[in-house]
Design a protein around this motif. Sequence first.
Motif, PDB file in Angstrom:
ATOM      1  N   GLU A 108      32.187  15.753  20.389  1.00 50.11           N
ATOM      2  CA  GLU A 108      33.133  16.820  20.070  1.00 50.11           C
ATOM      3  C   GLU A 108      32.388  18.076  19.622  1.00 50.11           C
ATOM      4  O   GLU A 108      31.333  17.987  18.994  1.00 50.11           O
ATOM      5  CB  GLU A 108      34.047  16.367  18.928  1.00 50.11           C
ATOM      6  CG  GLU A 108      34.875  15.142  19.239  1.00 50.11           C
ATOM      7  CD  GLU A 108      36.119  15.465  20.032  1.00 50.11           C
ATOM      8  OE1 GLU A 108      36.743  16.497  19.765  1.00 50.11           O
ATOM      9  OE2 GLU A 108      36.442  14.690  20.933  1.00 50.11           O
ATOM     10  N   PRO A 109      32.949  19.260  19.920  1.00 47.65           N
ATOM     11  CA  PRO A 109      32.322  20.480  19.408  1.00 47.65           C
ATOM     12  C   PRO A 109      32.439  20.535  17.887  1.00 47.65           C
ATOM     13  O   PRO A 109      33.449  20.149  17.318  1.00 47.65           O
ATOM     14  CB  PRO A 109      33.123  21.607  20.063  1.00 47.65           C
ATOM     15  CG  PRO A 109      34.382  20.976  20.537  1.00 47.65           C
ATOM     16  CD  PRO A 109      34.100  19.530  20.767  1.00 47.65           C
ATOM     17  N   GLY A 110      31.382  20.993  17.244  1.00 50.90           N
ATOM     18  CA  GLY A 110      31.385  21.080  15.790  1.00 50.90           C
ATOM     19  C   GLY A 110      30.786  19.866  15.110  1.00 50.90           C
ATOM     20  O   GLY A 110      30.695  19.836  13.896  1.00 50.90           O
ATOM     21  N   VAL A 111      30.381  18.846  15.886  1.00 56.42           N
ATOM     22  CA  VAL A 111      29.762  17.651  15.306  1.00 56.42           C
ATOM     23  C   VAL A 111      28.271  17.693  15.639  1.00 56.42           C
ATOM     24  O   VAL A 111      27.892  17.762  16.799  1.00 56.42           O
ATOM     25  CB  VAL A 111      30.391  16.357  15.861  1.00 56.42           C
ATOM     26  CG1 VAL A 111      29.688  15.137  15.299  1.00 56.42           C
ATOM     27  CG2 VAL A 111      31.867  16.306  15.538  1.00 56.42           C
ATOM     28  N   GLU A 112      27.441  17.665  14.593  1.00 55.05           N
ATOM     29  CA  GLU A 112      25.999  17.645  14.798  1.00 55.05           C
ATOM     30  C   GLU A 112      25.502  16.208  14.767  1.00 55.05           C
ATOM     31  O   GLU A 112      25.922  15.432  13.907  1.00 55.05           O
ATOM     32  CB  GLU A 112      25.291  18.443  13.699  1.00 55.05           C
ATOM     33  CG  GLU A 112      25.564  19.926  13.765  1.00 55.05           C
ATOM     34  CD  GLU A 112      24.848  20.681  12.673  1.00 55.05           C
ATOM     35  OE1 GLU A 112      23.755  20.230  12.255  1.00 55.05           O
ATOM     36  OE2 GLU A 112      25.380  21.704  12.243  1.00 55.05           O
ATOM     37  N   VAL A 113      24.620  15.864  15.704  1.00 52.63           N
ATOM     38  CA  VAL A 113      24.092  14.510  15.795  1.00 52.63           C
ATOM     39  C   VAL A 113      22.580  14.561  15.596  1.00 52.63           C
ATOM     40  O   VAL A 113      21.895  15.334  16.258  1.00 52.63           O
ATOM     41  CB  VAL A 113      24.415  13.874  17.172  1.00 52.63           C
ATOM     42  CG1 VAL A 113      23.827  12.489  17.264  1.00 52.63           C
ATOM     43  CG2 VAL A 113      25.904  13.839  17.392  1.00 52.63           C
ATOM     44  N   GLU A 114      22.091  13.732  14.678  1.00 49.45           N
ATOM     45  CA  GLU A 114      20.653  13.635  14.439  1.00 49.45           C
ATOM     46  C   GLU A 114      20.255  12.173  14.614  1.00 49.45           C
ATOM     47  O   GLU A 114      20.828  11.300  13.995  1.00 49.45           O
ATOM     48  CB  GLU A 114      20.345  14.103  13.007  1.00 49.45           C
ATOM     49  CG  GLU A 114      18.882  14.088  12.658  1.00 49.45           C
ATOM     50  CD  GLU A 114      18.665  14.495  11.214  1.00 49.45           C
ATOM     51  OE1 GLU A 114      17.743  13.906  10.601  1.00 49.45           O
ATOM     52  OE2 GLU A 114      19.391  15.351  10.702  1.00 49.45           O
ATOM     53  N   VAL A 115      19.269  11.929  15.498  1.00 56.62           N
ATOM     54  CA  VAL A 115      18.820  10.570  15.788  1.00 56.62           C
ATOM     55  C   VAL A 115      17.411  10.390  15.273  1.00 56.62           C
ATOM     56  O   VAL A 115      16.507  11.166  15.628  1.00 56.62           O
ATOM     57  CB  VAL A 115      18.890  10.274  17.304  1.00 56.62           C
ATOM     58  CG1 VAL A 115      18.408   8.866  17.593  1.00 56.62           C
ATOM     59  CG2 VAL A 115      20.296  10.473  17.829  1.00 56.62           C
ATOM     60  N   THR A 116      17.200   9.372  14.429  1.00 61.31           N
ATOM     61  CA  THR A 116      15.886   9.048  13.894  1.00 61.31           C
ATOM     62  C   THR A 116      15.517   7.653  14.368  1.00 61.31           C
ATOM     63  O   THR A 116      16.284   6.713  14.180  1.00 61.31           O
ATOM     64  CB  THR A 116      15.900   9.083  12.351  1.00 61.31           C
ATOM     65  OG1 THR A 116      16.453  10.330  11.936  1.00 61.31           O
ATOM     66  CG2 THR A 116      14.515   8.942  11.796  1.00 61.31           C
ATOM     67  N   ILE A 117      14.332   7.515  14.978  1.00 65.41           N
ATOM     68  CA  ILE A 117      13.889   6.227  15.502  1.00 65.41           C
ATOM     69  C   ILE A 117      12.680   5.762  14.704  1.00 65.41           C
ATOM     70  O   ILE A 117      11.734   6.511  14.502  1.00 65.41           O
ATOM     71  CB  ILE A 117      13.530   6.323  16.997  1.00 65.41           C
ATOM     72  CG1 ILE A 117      14.744   6.783  17.797  1.00 65.41           C
ATOM     73  CG2 ILE A 117      13.013   4.991  17.509  1.00 65.41           C
ATOM     74  CD1 ILE A 117      14.476   7.006  19.256  1.00 65.41           C
ATOM     75  N   ALA A 118      12.740   4.502  14.225  1.00 63.21           N
ATOM     76  CA  ALA A 118      11.625   3.918  13.480  1.00 63.21           C
ATOM     77  C   ALA A 118      11.332   2.530  14.047  1.00 63.21           C
ATOM     78  O   ALA A 118      12.243   1.837  14.511  1.00 63.21           O
ATOM     79  CB  ALA A 118      11.960   3.818  12.002  1.00 63.21           C
ATOM     80  N   ASP A 119      10.068   2.121  13.997  1.00 61.55           N
ATOM     81  CA  ASP A 119       9.711   0.770  14.451  1.00 61.55           C
ATOM     82  C   ASP A 119      10.126  -0.238  13.368  1.00 61.55           C
ATOM     83  O   ASP A 119      10.090   0.059  12.193  1.00 61.55           O
ATOM     84  CB  ASP A 119       8.209   0.666  14.693  1.00 61.55           C
ATOM     85  CG  ASP A 119       7.786   1.528  15.875  1.00 61.55           C
ATOM     86  OD1 ASP A 119       8.606   1.712  16.779  1.00 61.55           O
ATOM     87  OD2 ASP A 119       6.635   2.007  15.871  1.00 61.55           O
ATOM     88  N   VAL A 120      10.488  -1.437  13.828  1.00 61.15           N
ATOM     89  CA  VAL A 120      10.909  -2.470  12.861  1.00 61.15           C
ATOM     90  C   VAL A 120       9.703  -3.171  12.314  1.00 61.15           C
ATOM     91  O   VAL A 120       8.730  -3.390  12.925  1.00 61.15           O
ATOM     92  CB  VAL A 120      11.873  -3.475  13.539  1.00 61.15           C
ATOM     93  CG1 VAL A 120      12.201  -4.590  12.603  1.00 61.15           C
ATOM     94  CG2 VAL A 120      13.118  -2.756  13.973  1.00 61.15           C
TER      95      VAL A 120
END
Length: 120
Positions: A108-120
Amino acid sequence: MATKPAGKPGLEEDLPQVHRIRITLTSRNVKALEKVSADLVKGAKDKQLKVKGPVRLPTKVLRITTRKSPNGEGTNTWDRFEMRIHKRLIDLHSPADVVKQITSISIEPGVEVEVTIADV
């Protein structure tokens, strides 16, 4: 003394590396934020991924109080404005390439998405 049975070299299984992915959604509009988070969780569960969330973080309220009159004349009347910022957190345990498929949904417009990837 027990020894580990020696397998044939080169026959190890190539399992995709599982990452811990944290998706942070931020928006001023709660309905849009809830819709995007529900779509992400539904998409992840369709692919049988381990999902935690959406975790609702505390709402930040930004407040501005200002005088109504442009000059100092008249009674002291004030305008109070506020902007609420809502945040959701979703944790996934999956290979990195699967996340690309999940996050390809329409956001949706107005929604910011931040993706953080870490090893387990």
